[in-house]
Scaffold this active site. Structure first.
Site, short mmCIF file in Angstrom:
data_model
loop_
_atom_site.label_atom_id
_atom_site.label_comp_id
_atom_site.label_asym_id
_atom_site.label_seq_id
_atom_site.Cartn_x
_atom_site.Cartn_y
_atom_site.Cartn_z
N GLU A 128 0.83 -1.20 0.00
CA GLU A 128 0.00 0.00 0.00
C GLU A 128 0.86 1.25 0.00
O GLU A 128 2.02 1.24 0.43
CB GLU A 128 -0.93 0.02 1.21
CG GLU A 128 -0.32 -0.43 2.53
CD GLU A 128 0.79 0.46 3.08
OE1 GLU A 128 0.67 1.70 2.93
OE2 GLU A 128 1.77 -0.07 3.64
N GLU A 144 4.51 -0.64 1.46
CA GLU A 144 4.63 -0.95 0.03
C GLU A 144 4.57 -2.44 -0.27
O GLU A 144 4.61 -2.86 -1.41
CB GLU A 144 5.92 -0.37 -0.58
CG GLU A 144 6.09 1.12 -0.39
CD GLU A 144 7.45 1.62 -0.84
OE1 GLU A 144 8.17 0.87 -1.54
OE2 GLU A 144 7.81 2.76 -0.49
#
Length: 333
Positions: free
Chosen positions: A158, A300
């Site tokens: 994310e 991430e």
């Protein structure tokens, strides 16, 4: 099936249980794939980006423009997620689910934008029911795309400034842990900043007057990137795909997905325990044993990607190690 899996693992030419976590991982993967000879094919990584209305309340040390700036950086191959995807052979999909920025004309970002960020859940629901349903479907469709290419192992990351705030609230509500114990520094808040974040999130929870169901709590406090991740996790389980779960944010998404469909837990491999306050307690609540503890807190999906070689080792162990009979070795356990 389980008895056959354990028999195969126990008869590999090694002392019983001597490869520890690799053995339990192999068992899980065999059960997911319903085979004694599992495979990892076309690994894929979803990088989901979105902004959060709660960021307007100064609950993060980073401003929201960092979200779109990092998304652009990912398209140039310069992020941590890019490096690890290259290293481990993952196909990377960078997806705008709700970033407060116009990426028109930018190559390398899939446009799945629901809105330019969620609403501020201090005052109202982060998303409408229609937006929630649409976002779940977006995550499911992204998973379908990966599956259609032959993927059977999916990792999700994310990018969304302030997304530790909804994660902390979900952790508190779903794990029944006092909210203050679920709130940490995020990207680097100092002590006064953490105190302010706690006050804002406490007030947001006090203001909530919804139905109290898991789906309503996810809709009210969640981010678009988080709800899309939940949709992808739920769909991955239906495809019997492995899901590599990253750090605090993705663990919160996994926790939320389990509230909706408890059986998805069987498909999840928890990659690491990060530095964010409360992550260990959240993992414990899901009875999750993370593979790594490296002090990671980048997000991430980088921790999930770092853990992939261990998953690969578990698969290689059950497929490539000889057994006692073939090796003509006396069992020594």
């Amino acid at each position: 099936m389980l008895a056959d899996i354990r028999k195969k693992i126990d008869n590999l030419n090694k002392p019983k249980g001597s490869l520890g976590r690799l053995e339990t991982l192999a068992e899980q993967i065999c059960l997911v794939q319903q085979t004694l000879s599992p495979r990892l094919t076309h690994p894929s990584h979803l990088l989901l980006g979105a902004d959060h209305g709660i960021e307007r309340e100064a609950v993060s040390v980073s401003p929201r423009e960092v979200t779109w700036q990092q998304m652009l950086n990912f398209t140039h191959g310069g992020g941590g997620v890019n490096m690890f995807c290259r290293q481990h052979g993952f196909k990377l999909r960078i997806v705008d689910v709700g970033v407060d920025y116009d990426f028109t004309g930018v190559d390398g970002i899939l446009d799945r934008k629901v809105a330019r960020g969620t609403r501020n859940f201090l005052h109202e629901a982060a998303m409408t029911q229609e937006e929630y349903d649409r976002t779940i479907d977006i995550g499911a469709a992204l998973c379908d795309d990966c599956f259609a290419e032959g993927c059977n192992v999916l990792s999700i990351g994310e990018m969304g400034i302030a997304n530790t705030s909804p994660s902390s609230i979900w952790m508190s509500l779903f794990c029944h842990i006092p909210l203050d114990e679920c709130i940490g520094a995020g990207a680097g808040l100092d002590t006064p900043g953490i105190r302010h974040k706690r006050e804002v999130l406490r007030q947001a929870v006090d203001n909530y007057q919804g139905q109290g169901t898991a789906a309503d709590l996810i809709r009210y406090f969640g981010g678009f990137e988080m709800v899309a991740a939940i949709g992808a996790m739920l769909r991955a389980a239906k495809h019997r795909m492995l899901v590599l779960v990253d750090g605090f944010i993705m663990s919160a998404c996994a926790l939320a997905a389990i509230q909706l469909e408890p059986e998805v837990r069987d498909y999840m491999i928890f990659a690491h325990c990060g530095d964010e306050s409360g992550h260990r307690r959240m993992l414990d609540a899901m009875q999750a044993q993370p593979l790594l503890s490296l002090g990671l807190r980048l997000g991430e999906g980088t921790g999930a990607l770092c853990a992939y070689p261990i998953v690969d080792s578990a698969v290689r162990m059950i497929n490539e190690m000889n057994n006692f009979d073939n090796a003509r070795i006396t069992k020594y356990f």
